[in-house]
Design an enzyme around this catalytic site. Sequence first.
Site, PDB file in Angstrom:
ATOM      1  N   LYS A  42      -4.532 -10.263  -5.392  1.00  0.00           N
ATOM      2  CA  LYS A  42      -5.819 -10.809  -4.985  1.00  0.00           C
ATOM      3  C   LYS A  42      -6.363 -10.060  -3.776  1.00  0.00           C
ATOM      4  O   LYS A  42      -7.543 -10.195  -3.422  1.00  0.00           O
ATOM      5  CB  LYS A  42      -5.656 -12.294  -4.573  1.00  0.00           C
ATOM      6  CG  LYS A  42      -5.104 -13.197  -5.627  1.00  0.00           C
ATOM      7  CD  LYS A  42      -4.918 -14.595  -5.017  1.00  0.00           C
ATOM      8  CE  LYS A  42      -4.043 -15.445  -5.884  1.00  0.00           C
ATOM      9  NZ  LYS A  42      -3.676 -16.710  -5.179  1.00  0.00           N
ATOM     10  N   ASP A  99      -5.489  -3.004  -1.731  1.00  0.00           N
ATOM     11  CA  ASP A  99      -5.749  -3.406  -0.355  1.00  0.00           C
ATOM     12  C   ASP A  99      -4.971  -2.549   0.648  1.00  0.00           C
ATOM     13  O   ASP A  99      -5.531  -2.047   1.612  1.00  0.00           O
ATOM     14  CB  ASP A  99      -5.438  -4.905  -0.145  1.00  0.00           C
ATOM     15  CG  ASP A  99      -4.063  -5.320  -0.667  1.00  0.00           C
ATOM     16  OD1 ASP A  99      -3.301  -4.473  -1.175  1.00  0.00           O
ATOM     17  OD2 ASP A  99      -3.746  -6.526  -0.571  1.00  0.00           O
ATOM     18  N   LYS A 130      -0.204   2.404   5.314  1.00  0.00           N
ATOM     19  CA  LYS A 130       0.825   2.344   6.364  1.00  0.00           C
ATOM     20  C   LYS A 130       1.863   3.419   6.055  1.00  0.00           C
ATOM     21  O   LYS A 130       2.916   3.115   5.485  1.00  0.00           O
ATOM     22  CB  LYS A 130       1.523   0.990   6.335  1.00  0.00           C
ATOM     23  CG  LYS A 130       0.826  -0.126   7.058  1.00  0.00           C
ATOM     24  CD  LYS A 130       1.847  -1.248   7.308  1.00  0.00           C
ATOM     25  CE  LYS A 130       1.375  -2.554   6.794  1.00  0.00           C
ATOM     26  NZ  LYS A 130       2.363  -3.629   6.924  1.00  0.00           N
ATOM     27  N   PHE A 151       1.923  -6.104  10.551  1.00  0.00           N
ATOM     28  CA  PHE A 151       1.540  -6.963   9.429  1.00  0.00           C
ATOM     29  C   PHE A 151       0.109  -7.450   9.651  1.00  0.00           C
ATOM     30  O   PHE A 151      -0.182  -8.121  10.633  1.00  0.00           O
ATOM     31  CB  PHE A 151       2.497  -8.139   9.263  1.00  0.00           C
ATOM     32  CG  PHE A 151       2.273  -8.852   7.954  1.00  0.00           C
ATOM     33  CD1 PHE A 151       2.854  -8.378   6.786  1.00  0.00           C
ATOM     34  CD2 PHE A 151       1.438  -9.960   7.883  1.00  0.00           C
ATOM     35  CE1 PHE A 151       2.605  -8.999   5.567  1.00  0.00           C
ATOM     36  CE2 PHE A 151       1.181 -10.596   6.674  1.00  0.00           C
ATOM     37  CZ  PHE A 151       1.779 -10.109   5.516  1.00  0.00           C
ATOM     38  N   VAL A 152      -0.763  -7.088   8.722  1.00  0.00           N
ATOM     39  CA  VAL A 152      -2.178  -7.407   8.896  1.00  0.00           C
ATOM     40  C   VAL A 152      -2.671  -8.423   7.865  1.00  0.00           C
ATOM     41  O   VAL A 152      -2.113  -8.537   6.772  1.00  0.00           O
ATOM     42  CB  VAL A 152      -3.049  -6.130   8.829  1.00  0.00           C
ATOM     43  CG1 VAL A 152      -2.781  -5.232  10.022  1.00  0.00           C
ATOM     44  CG2 VAL A 152      -2.845  -5.369   7.520  1.00  0.00           C
ATOM     45  N   ASP A 158      -3.586 -11.637   2.838  1.00  0.00           N
ATOM     46  CA  ASP A 158      -3.142 -12.969   3.223  1.00  0.00           C
ATOM     47  C   ASP A 158      -1.756 -12.952   3.861  1.00  0.00           C
ATOM     48  O   ASP A 158      -1.022 -11.961   3.772  1.00  0.00           O
ATOM     49  CB  ASP A 158      -3.061 -13.870   1.985  1.00  0.00           C
ATOM     50  CG  ASP A 158      -1.873 -13.507   1.099  1.00  0.00           C
ATOM     51  OD1 ASP A 158      -1.718 -12.318   0.776  1.00  0.00           O
ATOM     52  OD2 ASP A 158      -1.083 -14.410   0.749  1.00  0.00           O
ATOM     53  N   ARG A 164      -7.120 -14.903   4.297  1.00  0.00           N
ATOM     54  CA  ARG A 164      -7.830 -13.933   3.453  1.00  0.00           C
ATOM     55  C   ARG A 164      -9.303 -13.799   3.793  1.00  0.00           C
ATOM     56  O   ARG A 164      -9.898 -12.737   3.622  1.00  0.00           O
ATOM     57  CB  ARG A 164      -7.781 -14.383   1.978  1.00  0.00           C
ATOM     58  CG  ARG A 164      -6.542 -14.023   1.238  1.00  0.00           C
ATOM     59  CD  ARG A 164      -6.769 -14.227  -0.267  1.00  0.00           C
ATOM     60  NE  ARG A 164      -5.535 -14.531  -0.952  1.00  0.00           N
ATOM     61  CZ  ARG A 164      -4.600 -13.638  -1.264  1.00  0.00           C
ATOM     62  NH1 ARG A 164      -4.773 -12.377  -0.962  1.00  0.00           N
ATOM     63  NH2 ARG A 164      -3.491 -14.001  -1.874  1.00  0.00           N
TER      64      ARG A 164
HETATM   65  P1  5GP Z   1       4.269  -1.966  -1.460  1.00  0.00           P
HETATM   66  O1  5GP Z   1       4.820  -1.992  -2.856  1.00  0.00           O
HETATM   67  O2  5GP Z   1       3.392  -0.760  -1.174  1.00  0.00           O
HETATM   68  O3  5GP Z   1       5.344  -2.125  -0.425  1.00  0.00           O
HETATM   69  O4  5GP Z   1       3.453  -3.297  -1.330  1.00  0.00           O
HETATM   70  C1  5GP Z   1       2.127  -3.343  -1.248  1.00  0.00           C
HETATM   71  C2  5GP Z   1       1.734  -4.795  -1.220  1.00  0.00           C
HETATM   72  O5  5GP Z   1       2.447  -5.510  -0.191  1.00  0.00           O
HETATM   73  C3  5GP Z   1       0.280  -4.905  -0.869  1.00  0.00           C
HETATM   74  O6  5GP Z   1      -0.530  -4.889  -2.020  1.00  0.00           O
HETATM   75  C4  5GP Z   1       0.234  -6.221  -0.138  1.00  0.00           C
HETATM   76  O7  5GP Z   1       0.096  -7.262  -1.068  1.00  0.00           O
HETATM   77  C5  5GP Z   1       1.572  -6.340   0.515  1.00  0.00           C
HETATM   78  N1  5GP Z   1       1.516  -5.904   1.927  1.00  0.00           N
HETATM   79  C6  5GP Z   1       2.060  -4.803   2.471  1.00  0.00           C
HETATM   80  N2  5GP Z   1       1.803  -4.723   3.788  1.00  0.00           N
HETATM   81  C7  5GP Z   1       1.044  -5.800   4.084  1.00  0.00           C
HETATM   82  C8  5GP Z   1       0.441  -6.287   5.292  1.00  0.00           C
HETATM   83  O8  5GP Z   1       0.498  -5.714   6.394  1.00  0.00           O
HETATM   84  N3  5GP Z   1      -0.264  -7.444   5.180  1.00  0.00           N
HETATM   85  C9  5GP Z   1      -0.388  -8.134   4.010  1.00  0.00           C
HETATM   86  N4  5GP Z   1      -1.092  -9.255   4.039  1.00  0.00           N
HETATM   87  N5  5GP Z   1       0.182  -7.705   2.850  1.00  0.00           N
HETATM   88  C10 5GP Z   1       0.879  -6.556   2.893  1.00  0.00           C
HETATM   89 MG    MG Z   2      -1.224  -6.860  -2.899  1.00  0.00          MG
END
Ligand code: 5GP
Ligand code: MG
Length: 179
Positions: A42, A99, A130, A151-152, A158, A164
């Site tokens: 989402k 996102d 990141k 963590f944002v 969210d 959100r």
């Molecule tokens: P990845 O597979 O790249 O580790 O995970 C990406 C997903 O983790 C993103 O789509 C998001 O849902 C979540 N995520 C990663 N870092 C953050 C963050 O700083 N804040 C939030 N709210 N979600 C994050």
């Molecule tokens: Mg996500």
Amino acid sequence: MINEIEKVLVSEDEIKVAVKNLANQLNIDYAGEKPIVVCILKGSIFFTADLVRELNIPVTIDFMSVSSYGSGTISSGELKVKKDLSFDITGRHVILIEDIIDSGNTLYKLKNLLLERNPASIKIAALLNKPDRRVTPINADYCCFTIPDEFVVGYGLDYDERYRTLKDVCVLSRSVYEK
Ligand code: 5GP
Ligand code: MG
């Protein structure tokens, strides 16, 4: 809510400018095409909604919801498709709207899954990146902001379904998730 937010990392105004710039670039790169814009639910809802309204090329909008299960805070393990696309992407140009790219695991697996459907191309547009957290080598073709390892929340992102609807991307106070 105010003291649950440590600080604004990317303001609403900065987001608006970046989204407009990204749209300008996509208008050039996809001129004459009709790509499928895939909003990854989402977290990408507002980013996608704002971006597509700045495009002057025709697009199909579709949605997908996935999650990567694993232990700890790093996503790993199998990719679970919670909601699949409604459209057939065979022969189509696909733009995945994400996102944030963190470990990269989710997008890496999602891109491979969609490549099996033989699209004409797949590119990734991410609001946030990141790079310090990257485990799987995947990069966005388009990225609005590179951010530190914090963590944002906000602008679609969210924590436990909260925050959100904040208009800025904010750093969440550690006290919220460490208590
Ligand atoms: P990845 O597979 O790249 O580790 O995970 C990406 C997903 O983790 C993103 O789509 C998001 O849902 C979540 N995520 C990663 N870092 C953050 C963050 O700083 N804040 C939030 N709210 N979600 C994050
Ligand atoms: Mg996500």
